[in-house]
Write a protein that holds these residues in place. Structure first.
Motif, PDB file in Angstrom:
ATOM      1  N   MET A 237       0.847  -1.163   0.000  1.00  0.00           N
ATOM      2  CA  MET A 237       0.000   0.000   0.000  1.00  0.00           C
ATOM      3  C   MET A 237       0.899   1.234   0.000  1.00  0.00           C
ATOM      4  O   MET A 237       1.883   1.296   0.718  1.00  0.00           O
ATOM      5  CB  MET A 237      -0.903  -0.002   1.239  1.00  0.00           C
ATOM      6  CG  MET A 237      -1.673   1.274   1.346  1.00  0.00           C
ATOM      7  SD  MET A 237      -2.989   1.378   2.550  1.00  0.00           S
ATOM      8  CE  MET A 237      -2.423   0.631   4.014  1.00  0.00           C
ATOM      9  N   GLU A 238       0.518   2.210  -0.816  1.00  0.00           N
ATOM     10  CA  GLU A 238       1.290   3.441  -0.931  1.00  0.00           C
ATOM     11  C   GLU A 238       0.632   4.535  -0.096  1.00  0.00           C
ATOM     12  O   GLU A 238      -0.577   4.718  -0.140  1.00  0.00           O
ATOM     13  CB  GLU A 238       1.343   3.867  -2.395  1.00  0.00           C
ATOM     14  CG  GLU A 238       2.234   5.050  -2.645  1.00  0.00           C
ATOM     15  CD  GLU A 238       2.306   5.382  -4.128  1.00  0.00           C
ATOM     16  OE1 GLU A 238       2.837   6.436  -4.444  1.00  0.00           O
ATOM     17  OE2 GLU A 238       1.820   4.593  -4.949  1.00  0.00           O
ATOM     18  N   VAL A 239       1.417   5.256   0.663  1.00  0.00           N
ATOM     19  CA  VAL A 239       0.910   6.350   1.491  1.00  0.00           C
ATOM     20  C   VAL A 239       1.453   7.656   0.923  1.00  0.00           C
ATOM     21  O   VAL A 239       2.645   7.788   0.674  1.00  0.00           O
ATOM     22  CB  VAL A 239       1.362   6.190   2.965  1.00  0.00           C
ATOM     23  CG1 VAL A 239       0.910   7.376   3.799  1.00  0.00           C
ATOM     24  CG2 VAL A 239       0.834   4.881   3.535  1.00  0.00           C
ATOM     25  N   ILE A 240       0.534   8.602   0.709  1.00  0.00           N
ATOM     26  CA  ILE A 240       0.928   9.902   0.184  1.00  0.00           C
ATOM     27  C   ILE A 240       0.578  10.956   1.217  1.00  0.00           C
ATOM     28  O   ILE A 240      -0.553  11.011   1.705  1.00  0.00           O
ATOM     29  CB  ILE A 240       0.207  10.200  -1.145  1.00  0.00           C
ATOM     30  CG1 ILE A 240       0.568   9.131  -2.176  1.00  0.00           C
ATOM     31  CG2 ILE A 240       0.548  11.591  -1.641  1.00  0.00           C
ATOM     32  CD1 ILE A 240      -0.201   9.247  -3.462  1.00  0.00           C
ATOM     33  N   ALA A 241       1.504  11.791   1.537  1.00  0.00           N
ATOM     34  CA  ALA A 241       1.282  12.856   2.522  1.00  0.00           C
ATOM     35  C   ALA A 241       1.122  14.179   1.789  1.00  0.00           C
ATOM     36  O   ALA A 241       1.892  14.510   0.892  1.00  0.00           O
ATOM     37  CB  ALA A 241       2.459  12.923   3.490  1.00  0.00           C
ATOM     38  N   ILE A 242       0.058  14.933   2.147  1.00  0.00           N
ATOM     39  CA  ILE A 242      -0.138  16.275   1.592  1.00  0.00           C
ATOM     40  C   ILE A 242      -0.413  17.230   2.728  1.00  0.00           C
ATOM     41  O   ILE A 242      -0.822  16.831   3.828  1.00  0.00           O
ATOM     42  CB  ILE A 242      -1.296  16.313   0.558  1.00  0.00           C
ATOM     43  CG1 ILE A 242      -2.616  15.904   1.199  1.00  0.00           C
ATOM     44  CG2 ILE A 242      -0.999  15.440  -0.628  1.00  0.00           C
ATOM     45  CD1 ILE A 242      -3.816  16.106   0.285  1.00  0.00           C
ATOM     46  N   GLN A 243      -0.228  18.486   2.454  1.00  0.00           N
ATOM     47  CA  GLN A 243      -0.463  19.491   3.483  1.00  0.00           C
ATOM     48  C   GLN A 243      -1.959  19.599   3.754  1.00  0.00           C
ATOM     49  O   GLN A 243      -2.786  19.423   2.864  1.00  0.00           O
ATOM     50  CB  GLN A 243       0.076  20.853   3.047  1.00  0.00           C
ATOM     51  CG  GLN A 243       1.571  20.909   2.944  1.00  0.00           C
ATOM     52  CD  GLN A 243       2.044  22.303   2.529  1.00  0.00           C
ATOM     53  OE1 GLN A 243       1.284  23.083   1.983  1.00  0.00           O
ATOM     54  NE2 GLN A 243       3.306  22.579   2.799  1.00  0.00           N
ATOM     55  N   LYS A 244      -2.283  19.949   5.002  1.00  0.00           N
ATOM     56  CA  LYS A 244      -3.679  20.084   5.403  1.00  0.00           C
ATOM     57  C   LYS A 244      -4.372  21.154   4.570  1.00  0.00           C
ATOM     58  O   LYS A 244      -5.519  20.991   4.167  1.00  0.00           O
ATOM     59  CB  LYS A 244      -3.779  20.410   6.886  1.00  0.00           C
ATOM     60  CG  LYS A 244      -5.219  20.471   7.387  1.00  0.00           C
ATOM     61  CD  LYS A 244      -5.276  20.671   8.875  1.00  0.00           C
ATOM     62  CE  LYS A 244      -6.634  20.713   9.482  1.00  0.00           C
ATOM     63  NZ  LYS A 244      -7.782  20.948   8.701  1.00  0.00           N
ATOM     64  N   SER A 245      -3.687  22.237   4.271  1.00  0.00           N
ATOM     65  CA  SER A 245      -4.293  23.317   3.486  1.00  0.00           C
ATOM     66  C   SER A 245      -4.647  22.842   2.070  1.00  0.00           C
ATOM     67  O   SER A 245      -5.676  23.221   1.507  1.00  0.00           O
ATOM     68  CB  SER A 245      -3.360  24.521   3.422  1.00  0.00           C
ATOM     69  OG  SER A 245      -2.135  24.163   2.807  1.00  0.00           O
ATOM     70  N   THR A 246      -3.821  21.982   1.509  1.00  0.00           N
ATOM     71  CA  THR A 246      -4.106  21.417   0.186  1.00  0.00           C
ATOM     72  C   THR A 246      -5.322  20.503   0.247  1.00  0.00           C
ATOM     73  O   THR A 246      -6.194  20.557  -0.619  1.00  0.00           O
ATOM     74  CB  THR A 246      -2.888  20.633  -0.333  1.00  0.00           C
ATOM     75  OG1 THR A 246      -1.744  21.485  -0.353  1.00  0.00           O
ATOM     76  CG2 THR A 246      -3.126  20.094  -1.724  1.00  0.00           C
ATOM     77  N   LEU A 247      -5.387  19.681   1.300  1.00  0.00           N
ATOM     78  CA  LEU A 247      -6.538  18.802   1.483  1.00  0.00           C
ATOM     79  C   LEU A 247      -7.819  19.620   1.657  1.00  0.00           C
ATOM     80  O   LEU A 247      -8.848  19.312   1.058  1.00  0.00           O
ATOM     81  CB  LEU A 247      -6.319  17.881   2.682  1.00  0.00           C
ATOM     82  CG  LEU A 247      -7.459  16.912   2.998  1.00  0.00           C
ATOM     83  CD1 LEU A 247      -7.704  15.969   1.819  1.00  0.00           C
ATOM     84  CD2 LEU A 247      -7.168  16.135   4.265  1.00  0.00           C
ATOM     85  N   ASP A 248      -7.760  20.669   2.455  1.00  0.00           N
ATOM     86  CA  ASP A 248      -8.924  21.529   2.665  1.00  0.00           C
ATOM     87  C   ASP A 248      -9.359  22.192   1.352  1.00  0.00           C
ATOM     88  O   ASP A 248     -10.553  22.308   1.066  1.00  0.00           O
ATOM     89  CB  ASP A 248      -8.626  22.595   3.726  1.00  0.00           C
ATOM     90  CG  ASP A 248      -8.502  22.004   5.126  1.00  0.00           C
ATOM     91  OD1 ASP A 248      -9.003  20.882   5.337  1.00  0.00           O
ATOM     92  OD2 ASP A 248      -7.901  22.676   5.993  1.00  0.00           O
ATOM     93  N   GLY A 249      -8.402  22.603   0.551  1.00  0.00           N
ATOM     94  CA  GLY A 249      -8.717  23.200  -0.751  1.00  0.00           C
ATOM     95  C   GLY A 249      -9.418  22.212  -1.665  1.00  0.00           C
ATOM     96  O   GLY A 249     -10.387  22.552  -2.360  1.00  0.00           O
TER      97      GLY A 249
END
Length: 103
Positions: free
Chosen positions: A1-13
């Motif tokens: 399984m691949e895990v990708i991390a993104i910034q919270k602000s990007t997720l909120d956008g």
């Protein structure tokens, strides 16, 4: 399984954009649903069969403005009520008053 991390602000956008898209879709459905629920729409073939006419005669009806239609994805659709009204009025091509020739 691949895990990708993104910034919270990007997720909120992304969430906000998805909500806006969902709202636009719901508005479109709300706007057009009554139109399609009230009326049955027919395509060219169904109209020709219903009226017992050729595709060329149907094209003449459209050209002369005798039968209104709507175009969706390069395909014509006709309200069943408009087709029935034209049928009740009689086939226009059977009279010479409106420049149609008897078939």
């Amino acid at each position: 399984m691949e895990v990708i991390a993104i910034q919270k602000s990007t997720l909120d956008g992304m969430k906000n954009e998805l909500k806006a898209l969902l709202e636009m879709t719901e508005n479109a459905v709300r706007k057009y649903t009554p139109i399609f629920k009230e009326e049955k729409w027919l395509d060219n073939q169904e109209v020709c069969l219903m009226m017992d006419i050729t595709k060329r005669t149907l094209q003449t009806y459209k050209d002369k403005g005798l039968l209104p239609y709507s175009k969706l994805n390069r395909k014509n659709y006709y309200k069943r009520s408009d087709v029935l009204s034209l049928l009740e009025a009689g086939h226009p091509y059977n009279t010479n008053d409106n420049e149609f020739i008897d078939e």
